[in-house]
Design an enzyme around this catalytic site. Structure first.
Site, PDB file in Angstrom:
ATOM      1  N   SER A   4       3.199  -2.020  10.425  1.00 49.95           N
ATOM      2  CA  SER A   4       4.652  -2.082  10.670  1.00 49.95           C
ATOM      3  C   SER A   4       5.273  -3.428  10.326  1.00 49.95           C
ATOM      4  O   SER A   4       6.207  -3.875  10.995  1.00 49.95           O
ATOM      5  CB  SER A   4       4.960  -1.679  12.124  1.00 49.95           C
ATOM      6  OG  SER A   4       4.580  -0.341  12.367  1.00 49.95           O
ATOM      7  N   GLY A  38       2.761  -1.109   4.303  1.00 54.96           N
ATOM      8  CA  GLY A  38       2.833   0.303   3.947  1.00 54.96           C
ATOM      9  C   GLY A  38       4.277   0.720   3.694  1.00 54.96           C
ATOM     10  O   GLY A  38       4.829   0.497   2.620  1.00 54.96           O
ATOM     11  N   GLY A  39       4.900   1.287   4.700  1.00 60.36           N
ATOM     12  CA  GLY A  39       6.250   1.857   4.574  1.00 60.36           C
ATOM     13  C   GLY A  39       7.260   0.950   3.877  1.00 60.36           C
ATOM     14  O   GLY A  39       7.994   1.400   2.977  1.00 60.36           O
ATOM     15  N   HIS A  89      -9.615   1.266   4.823  1.00 56.24           N
ATOM     16  CA  HIS A  89      -8.363   1.522   5.543  1.00 56.24           C
ATOM     17  C   HIS A  89      -8.625   2.521   6.676  1.00 56.24           C
ATOM     18  O   HIS A  89      -9.422   3.451   6.515  1.00 56.24           O
ATOM     19  CB  HIS A  89      -7.304   2.059   4.577  1.00 56.24           C
ATOM     20  CG  HIS A  89      -5.939   2.062   5.192  1.00 56.24           C
ATOM     21  ND1 HIS A  89      -5.539   3.020   6.093  1.00 56.24           N
ATOM     22  CD2 HIS A  89      -4.908   1.190   5.079  1.00 56.24           C
ATOM     23  CE1 HIS A  89      -4.302   2.739   6.495  1.00 56.24           C
ATOM     24  NE2 HIS A  89      -3.905   1.625   5.899  1.00 56.24           N
ATOM     25  N   GLU A  93      -5.539  -4.820  10.576  1.00 57.97           N
ATOM     26  CA  GLU A  93      -4.519  -3.802  10.810  1.00 57.97           C
ATOM     27  C   GLU A  93      -4.835  -3.038  12.095  1.00 57.97           C
ATOM     28  O   GLU A  93      -5.602  -2.063  12.064  1.00 57.97           O
ATOM     29  CB  GLU A  93      -4.480  -2.806   9.643  1.00 57.97           C
ATOM     30  CG  GLU A  93      -4.164  -3.427   8.305  1.00 57.97           C
ATOM     31  CD  GLU A  93      -3.573  -2.409   7.333  1.00 57.97           C
ATOM     32  OE1 GLU A  93      -2.463  -2.644   6.867  1.00 57.97           O
ATOM     33  OE2 GLU A  93      -4.211  -1.387   7.072  1.00 57.97           O
ATOM     34  N   ASN A 142       0.868  -1.170   0.000  1.00 60.70           N
ATOM     35  CA  ASN A 142       0.000   0.000   0.000  1.00 60.70           C
ATOM     36  C   ASN A 142       0.909   1.226   0.000  1.00 60.70           C
ATOM     37  O   ASN A 142       1.472   1.579   1.028  1.00 60.70           O
ATOM     38  CB  ASN A 142      -0.886  -0.041   1.260  1.00 60.70           C
ATOM     39  CG  ASN A 142      -1.717   1.219   1.431  1.00 60.70           C
ATOM     40  OD1 ASN A 142      -1.785   2.062   0.531  1.00 60.70           O
ATOM     41  ND2 ASN A 142      -2.352   1.353   2.596  1.00 60.70           N
ATOM     42  N   TRP A 143       1.047   1.818  -1.179  1.00 59.10           N
ATOM     43  CA  TRP A 143       2.005   2.927  -1.298  1.00 59.10           C
ATOM     44  C   TRP A 143       1.504   4.208  -0.649  1.00 59.10           C
ATOM     45  O   TRP A 143       2.250   5.159  -0.489  1.00 59.10           O
ATOM     46  CB  TRP A 143       2.310   3.204  -2.773  1.00 59.10           C
ATOM     47  CG  TRP A 143       3.061   2.128  -3.490  1.00 59.10           C
ATOM     48  CD1 TRP A 143       3.329   0.854  -3.047  1.00 59.10           C
ATOM     49  CD2 TRP A 143       3.671   2.221  -4.789  1.00 59.10           C
ATOM     50  NE1 TRP A 143       4.051   0.163  -3.982  1.00 59.10           N
ATOM     51  CE2 TRP A 143       4.268   0.970  -5.074  1.00 59.10           C
ATOM     52  CE3 TRP A 143       3.752   3.231  -5.743  1.00 59.10           C
ATOM     53  CZ2 TRP A 143       4.950   0.720  -6.269  1.00 59.10           C
ATOM     54  CZ3 TRP A 143       4.418   2.973  -6.942  1.00 59.10           C
ATOM     55  CH2 TRP A 143       5.015   1.738  -7.194  1.00 59.10           C
ATOM     56  N   LYS A 144       0.212   4.261  -0.348  1.00 57.86           N
ATOM     57  CA  LYS A 144      -0.409   5.469   0.219  1.00 57.86           C
ATOM     58  C   LYS A 144      -0.101   6.685  -0.682  1.00 57.86           C
ATOM     59  O   LYS A 144       0.004   6.525  -1.886  1.00 57.86           O
ATOM     60  CB  LYS A 144       0.042   5.675   1.666  1.00 57.86           C
ATOM     61  CG  LYS A 144      -0.202   4.405   2.514  1.00 57.86           C
ATOM     62  CD  LYS A 144      -0.059   4.617   3.983  1.00 57.86           C
ATOM     63  CE  LYS A 144      -0.296   3.300   4.710  1.00 57.86           C
ATOM     64  NZ  LYS A 144      -0.275   3.429   6.160  1.00 57.86           N
ATOM     65  N   GLY A 173       2.302   2.316  10.816  1.00 57.62           N
ATOM     66  CA  GLY A 173       3.264   3.415  10.673  1.00 57.62           C
ATOM     67  C   GLY A 173       3.979   3.787  11.954  1.00 57.62           C
ATOM     68  O   GLY A 173       4.632   4.832  12.019  1.00 57.62           O
ATOM     69  N   GLU A 217      -7.031   4.929   7.695  1.00 60.59           N
ATOM     70  CA  GLU A 217      -6.786   6.341   7.353  1.00 60.59           C
ATOM     71  C   GLU A 217      -8.001   6.944   6.645  1.00 60.59           C
ATOM     72  O   GLU A 217      -8.307   8.126   6.814  1.00 60.59           O
ATOM     73  CB  GLU A 217      -5.505   6.444   6.497  1.00 60.59           C
ATOM     74  CG  GLU A 217      -4.276   6.259   7.385  1.00 60.59           C
ATOM     75  CD  GLU A 217      -3.075   5.627   6.699  1.00 60.59           C
ATOM     76  OE1 GLU A 217      -3.008   5.616   5.465  1.00 60.59           O
ATOM     77  OE2 GLU A 217      -2.193   5.132   7.439  1.00 60.59           O
TER      78      GLU A 217
END
Ligand code: PGA
Length: 263
Positions: free
Chosen positions: A221, A242-243, A104, A176, A10-12, A182, A106
Site C-alpha cells: 500500500s 503494486g496498485g 511474492h 512486504e 509490480n503490475w501483477k 492491496g 501471492e
C-alpha cells in the site's frame, strides 16, 4: 554507505498491449530528467516485448537513455527443457528484463512456493546475471503473534543457507507485510523501519559489507501520499509498488520522493 534507492512497479495481472504502451509513454514523460533513483517496472511477462519496445529511447530527441529498467514478476527454477508453461531467466534477459521478483506472497500463497524453492529461483537468477527482488514478509496472524522477525529471518536464511550470504551482493529484498498488500493499510514508517533494521542486522551478523549494500524496499500500500515519509527512514531504500504503479502520476510522485529523500 549511501545506497541508491530503487522504486519498482509490480503490475501483477493487469493491463493489455495498449495499456502497456500508454503507461510507459506516460511514465517516460513524468520521469524525464529525474535522477538519484533507480526505477523498474514489471509488467505481465506476456507484454515484455511491448514494454521493451516502448522503453527504447526517450522519444524527445535528447540523449536520455531512459531511467526505467524492465523487470518480471516471476521466473522458473529450470533453465531449459520439458517444463510446460514456464519461463527461464535467459528468456527474461533476452527481452531486457533485469530485476526479477521472486517469493511474492501471492505466489507463496496461490502457488504454494516454499522458501527452498524460492531460494533456487534466487540462484538461477544470480547465475544468469539478473537481479533477484526477494519478497519476504509476515501475515497478519504472524504479526499479531509477534512472529514478524522470525518469519523474515526464516525467509532470508533459506537463501543464505543454500547459497551463502554473499548471494545478497547486488540483490534486492522487498519487505512486504502481507496485511499491508492491496489493503490500503500501509505499515507506518516506524513499523517498517524497525523490520528493515532487523533484516539488515540479520544479514550483518554474517557480513557487514553485504548488509551495507543490500537494497531493502518496503512494499504494501505504498502510494503518492505516504511514500515520502517512508523514505525518510534510514533502512528503507525504495519501494515495491503494486496498485499505485498502474497510474503514471502516482508512481512518478513515489519515484521523485525516493530521489529527494535519499539525495
Ligand atoms: P500494493 O502491492 O502496493 O498494491 O499493496 C504491493 C505488492 O504486492 O508488491
Amino acid at each position: 554507505m549511501a545506497r541508491r534507492p530503487l522504486v519498482m512497479g509490480n503490475w501483477k495481472l493487469n493491463g493489455d498491449k495498449a495499456f502497456t504502451k500508454t503507461l510507459i509513454a506516460d511514465l517516460k514523460a513524468e520521469l524525464h530528467g529525474v535522477e538519484g533513483c533507480d526505477v523498474a517496472i514489471a509488467p505481465p511477462v506476456m507484454y515484455l516485448a511491448h514494454a521493451e519496445a516502448s522503453l527504447a529511447g526517450c522519444g524527445c530527441g535528447c540523449s536520455d537513455k531512459g531511467l526505467i529498467a524492465l523487470g518480471s514478476q516471476n521466473v522458473d527454477v529450470n533453465v531449459k527443457g520439458a517444463f510446460t508453461g514456464d519461463i527461464s531467466p535467459e528468456m527474461l534477459k533476452e527481452f531486457g528484463a533485469k530485476y526479477i521478483i521472486i517469493g511474492h506472497s501471492e505466489r507463496r500463497t496461490y502457488h504454494k512456493e516454499s522458501d527452498e524453492f524460492i531460494a533456487q529461483k534466487f540462484k538461477v537468477l544470480k547465475d544468469a546475471g539478473l537481479v533477484p527482488v526477494l519478497c519476504i514478509g509476515e501475515s497478519e496472524a504472524e504479526n499479531e503473534a509477534g512472529k514478524t522477525e522470525e518469519v523474515c529471518a526464516r525467509q532470508i536464511d533459506a537463501v543464505i543457507n543454500a547459497h551463502g550470504v554473499e548471494a545478497f551482493n547486488g540483490a534486492v529484498i522487498a519487505y512486504e507485510p502481507i496485511w499491508a498488500i492491496g489493503t490500503g493499510k500501509s505499515a507506518t514508517p516506524a513499523q517498517a523501519q524497525a523490520v528493515h533494521k532487523f533484516i539488515r542486522g540479520h544479514i550483518a551478523a554474517k557480513s557487514q559489507a553485504v548488509a551495507d549494500q543490500v537494497i531493502i524496499q518496503y512494499g504494501g500500500s505504498v502510494n503518492d501520499a505516504n511514500a515520502a515519509e517512508l523514505f525518510t527512514q534510514p533502512d528503507i531504500d525504495g519501494a515495491l509498488v503494486g496498485g499505485a504503479s498502474l497510474k503514471a502520476p502516482a508512481f512518478a510522485v513515489i519515484v521523485k520522493a525516493a530521489a529527494a529523500a535519499k539525495a
